[in-house]
Design a protein around this motif. Structure first.
Motif, PDB file in Angstrom:
ATOM      1  N   CYS A  49       0.825  -1.207   0.000  1.00 18.58           N
ATOM      2  CA  CYS A  49       0.000   0.000   0.000  1.00 18.58           C
ATOM      3  C   CYS A  49       0.857   1.255   0.000  1.00 18.58           C
ATOM      4  CB  CYS A  49      -0.943   0.003   1.200  1.00 18.58           C
ATOM      5  SG  CYS A  49      -2.195  -1.283   1.113  1.00 18.58           S
ATOM      6  N   HIS A  95      -2.681  -0.795  -3.769  1.00 20.64           N
ATOM      7  CA  HIS A  95      -3.795  -1.108  -2.878  1.00 20.64           C
ATOM      8  C   HIS A  95      -4.631  -2.249  -3.445  1.00 20.64           C
ATOM      9  CE1 HIS A  95      -3.308   2.426  -0.294  1.00 20.64           C
ATOM     10  NE2 HIS A  95      -2.992   3.084  -1.392  1.00 20.64           N
ATOM     11  N   LYS A  96      -5.387  -2.897  -2.580  1.00 18.43           N
ATOM     12  CA  LYS A  96      -6.342  -3.935  -2.990  1.00 18.43           C
ATOM     13  C   LYS A  96      -7.733  -3.364  -2.739  1.00 18.43           C
ATOM     14  CE  LYS A  96      -7.489  -8.780  -2.317  1.00 18.43           C
ATOM     15  NZ  LYS A  96      -7.180  -9.993  -1.568  1.00 18.43           N
ATOM     16  N   TRP A  97      -8.355  -2.790  -3.792  1.00 19.50           N
ATOM     17  CA  TRP A  97      -9.586  -2.041  -3.647  1.00 19.50           C
ATOM     18  C   TRP A  97     -10.820  -2.926  -3.633  1.00 19.50           C
ATOM     19  CZ3 TRP A  97      -8.647   2.484  -1.917  1.00 19.50           C
ATOM     20  CH2 TRP A  97      -7.573   3.237  -2.372  1.00 19.50           C
ATOM     21  N   LYS A 148     -12.578   1.114  -0.799  1.00 21.85           N
ATOM     22  CA  LYS A 148     -11.812   0.933   0.435  1.00 21.85           C
ATOM     23  C   LYS A 148     -10.702  -0.075   0.170  1.00 21.85           C
ATOM     24  CE  LYS A 148     -12.307  -1.068   5.025  1.00 21.85           C
ATOM     25  NZ  LYS A 148     -13.216  -1.677   5.978  1.00 21.85           N
ATOM     26  N   CYS A 149      -9.512   0.194   0.703  1.00 23.96           N
ATOM     27  CA  CYS A 149      -8.417  -0.763   0.582  1.00 23.96           C
ATOM     28  C   CYS A 149      -8.598  -1.840   1.647  1.00 23.96           C
ATOM     29  CB  CYS A 149      -7.069  -0.072   0.751  1.00 23.96           C
ATOM     30  SG  CYS A 149      -5.675  -1.229   0.666  1.00 23.96           S
ATOM     31  N   ARG A 183      -6.363  -3.894   2.626  1.00 21.81           N
ATOM     32  CA  ARG A 183      -5.135  -4.087   3.406  1.00 21.81           C
ATOM     33  C   ARG A 183      -4.955  -3.012   4.476  1.00 21.81           C
ATOM     34  NH1 ARG A 183      -2.163  -4.715  -1.966  1.00 21.81           N
ATOM     35  NH2 ARG A 183      -2.468  -6.909  -2.441  1.00 21.81           N
TER      36      ARG A 183
END
Length: 78
Positions: free
Chosen positions: A6, A11-13, A45-46, A48
């Motif tokens: 991040c 990011h992982k959205w 929202k991420c 992680r």
């Protein structure tokens, strides 16, 4: 390790919220400007690090909406 991703922008959205139809114009090869549309979610929202953003919308001259970017979502999470 995951928060390091991040920090470098990976990011992982997860998208959530209301769905909104947005419109924009792109230059076309043959016919000039082409109007495109897409259905998008209002927020993301991420998974992680937990950072949250919401879309900024602007009205087009024909009454439709266009997305002009993101802003930090400061509302408390439900």
């Amino acid at each position: 390790m995951l928060k390091l991703l991040c920090k470098i922008g990976l990011h992982k959205w997860e998208n959530y919220g209301n769905q909104v139809q947005i419109f924009w114009k792109e230059p076309g090869v043959i016919w000039g400007l082409e109007t495109r549309c897409s259905v998008v979610y209002e927020k993301r929202k991420c998974l992680r690090c937990g950072v949250r953003f919401k879309r900024k919308f602007a009205p087009n001259p024909d009454g439709t909406l266009s997305c002009i970017g993101w802003e930090t979502d400061k509302e408390p999470e439900k």
